[in-house]
Design an enzyme around this catalytic site. Structure first.
Site, PDB file in Angstrom:
ATOM      1  CG  HIS A  65       5.070  -6.174  -1.376  1.00  0.00           C
ATOM      2  ND1 HIS A  65       4.924  -4.877  -1.830  1.00  0.00           N
ATOM      3  CD2 HIS A  65       3.876  -6.775  -1.600  1.00  0.00           C
ATOM      4  CE1 HIS A  65       3.707  -4.714  -2.290  1.00  0.00           C
ATOM      5  NE2 HIS A  65       3.046  -5.844  -2.177  1.00  0.00           N
ATOM      6  CE  LYS A 113      -3.646  -0.449  -0.352  1.00  0.00           C
ATOM      7  NZ  LYS A 113      -4.386  -0.760  -1.619  1.00  0.00           N
ATOM      8  CB  VAL A 151      -4.824   4.785   6.962  1.00  0.00           C
ATOM      9  CG1 VAL A 151      -6.303   4.931   6.611  1.00  0.00           C
ATOM     10  CG2 VAL A 151      -4.530   5.481   8.280  1.00  0.00           C
ATOM     11  CB  THR A 177      -1.008  -0.985  -8.165  1.00  0.00           C
ATOM     12  OG1 THR A 177      -1.115  -2.167  -7.362  1.00  0.00           O
ATOM     13  CG2 THR A 177      -1.805  -1.176  -9.439  1.00  0.00           C
ATOM     14  N   GLY A 212       2.213   2.464  -3.107  1.00  0.00           N
ATOM     15  CA  GLY A 212       2.365   2.915  -4.478  1.00  0.00           C
ATOM     16  C   GLY A 212       2.880   1.843  -5.418  1.00  0.00           C
TER      17      GLY A 212
END
Length: 292
Positions: free
Chosen positions: A92, A35, A118, A39, A37
């Site tokens: 990752h 989460k 978040v 994609t 960035g």
């Protein structure tokens, strides 16, 4: 071919799958935390490589996640071997867990850790845990899912958690370990460190800089427009990282894409605690750049 210095393993990933990967000259490795960035950078790479908003296949097919255990290693290797274009590969894994080859370009995207957390909280509710377990060979979840605390309460506890960063990469210590490693390598000629907020404020400038660094054609306005959050959300079925049914809602994967939501959720005391925590986890020049 050098092998990874560190092996990172979880129920879903194993960085040992990089060992022996046959790189090509010009390959691009996208190394990000969840989460943060991923994609978005995959889409930027796709647009720069193909030079058109009309991509020839779903994004996760063009740019597979090499470490993910949901597909056999040989299947991913064969798909990449068959690609005639310049390849861009998702991971990752921090750079100290990926073979570093001078022929390869590495890009790390950094996002404010509170915003990343978040997004991670909301993404967790969008995962089909039973399907994920099936694909990765893990036991199916037993019983109904546990009720999660509200996001504000969860975020505060996320900031305070003391964990082994190498075992829990999506923790605050894990995020800052990943970024600290990239920060230490930022002056290497084949490593790029990109701030998520720069993609928000000057997407065209960021894309042009990457194209220049990677010897790719300068993108026109149509390619920049295709990389905006709104345009990507419109194509969620082809761009969301899910060809095997892991996401409950592909549209929800592109939830918001903004900046500042994490900081806004914390009161003054919690923000102070966050600043104390990160000061002990990363160098001050990295934190100044990350929090600007």
């Amino acid at each position: 071919m050098p092998t990874p210095v560190h092996r990172y393993r979880s129920d879903d990933e194993d960085s040992a799958r990089w060992a022996g990967f046959p790189f090509r000259d010009g390959d691009i490795v996208i190394s990000t935390r969840s989460k943060s960035g991923t994609t978005w950078m995959q889409m930027i790479c796709a647009l720069l490589v193909f030079g058109t908003p009309e991509l020839p296949a779903p994004l996760s097919v063009l740019s597979p996640w090499l470490d993910w255990l949901g597909e056999p290693r040989e299947t991913v290797y064969d798909r990449l071997a068959a690609q005639p274009h310049r390849r861009f590969i998702k991971t990752h894994t921090p750079l100290d867990g990926v073979p570093l080859d001078p022929r390869v370009r590495y890009v790390v995207v950094a996002r404010h850790p509170l915003d990343m957390a978040v997004s991670l909280y909301h993404q967790s509710a969008n995962l089909d845990r039973a399907r994920l377990a099936e694909l990765t060979g893990q036991p199916a979840p037993a019983g109904p899912p546990r009720e999660r605390p509200p996001v504000r309460e969860w975020l505060t506890s996320w900031v305070d958690r003391e964990v082994d960063p190498r075992a829990e990469l999506d923790s605050l210590p894990g995020v800052l370990m990943h970024l600290s490693d990239a920060w230490a390598r930022r002056n290497e000629p084949n490593v790029e460190l990109v701030h998520y907020d720069d993609l928000l404020t000057d997407l065209g400038g960021a894309m042009r800089r990457l194209a220049d660094r990677w010897d790719l054609p300068t993108p026109g306005p149509d390619l920049v427009e295709a990389a905006t959050f709104g345009r990507m959300r419109e194509q969620a079925d082809r761009l969301a990282p899910d060809t095997l049914g892991v996401l409950r809602d592909r549209q929800a994967f592109f939830r918001r894409g903004g900046s500042g939501q994490g900081r806004d959720l914390l009161d003054a005391a919690a923000r102070s605690r966050y600043q104390q925590r990160v000061a002990g986890l990363a160098p001050p020049d990295l934190l100044s750049w990350l929090h600007r």
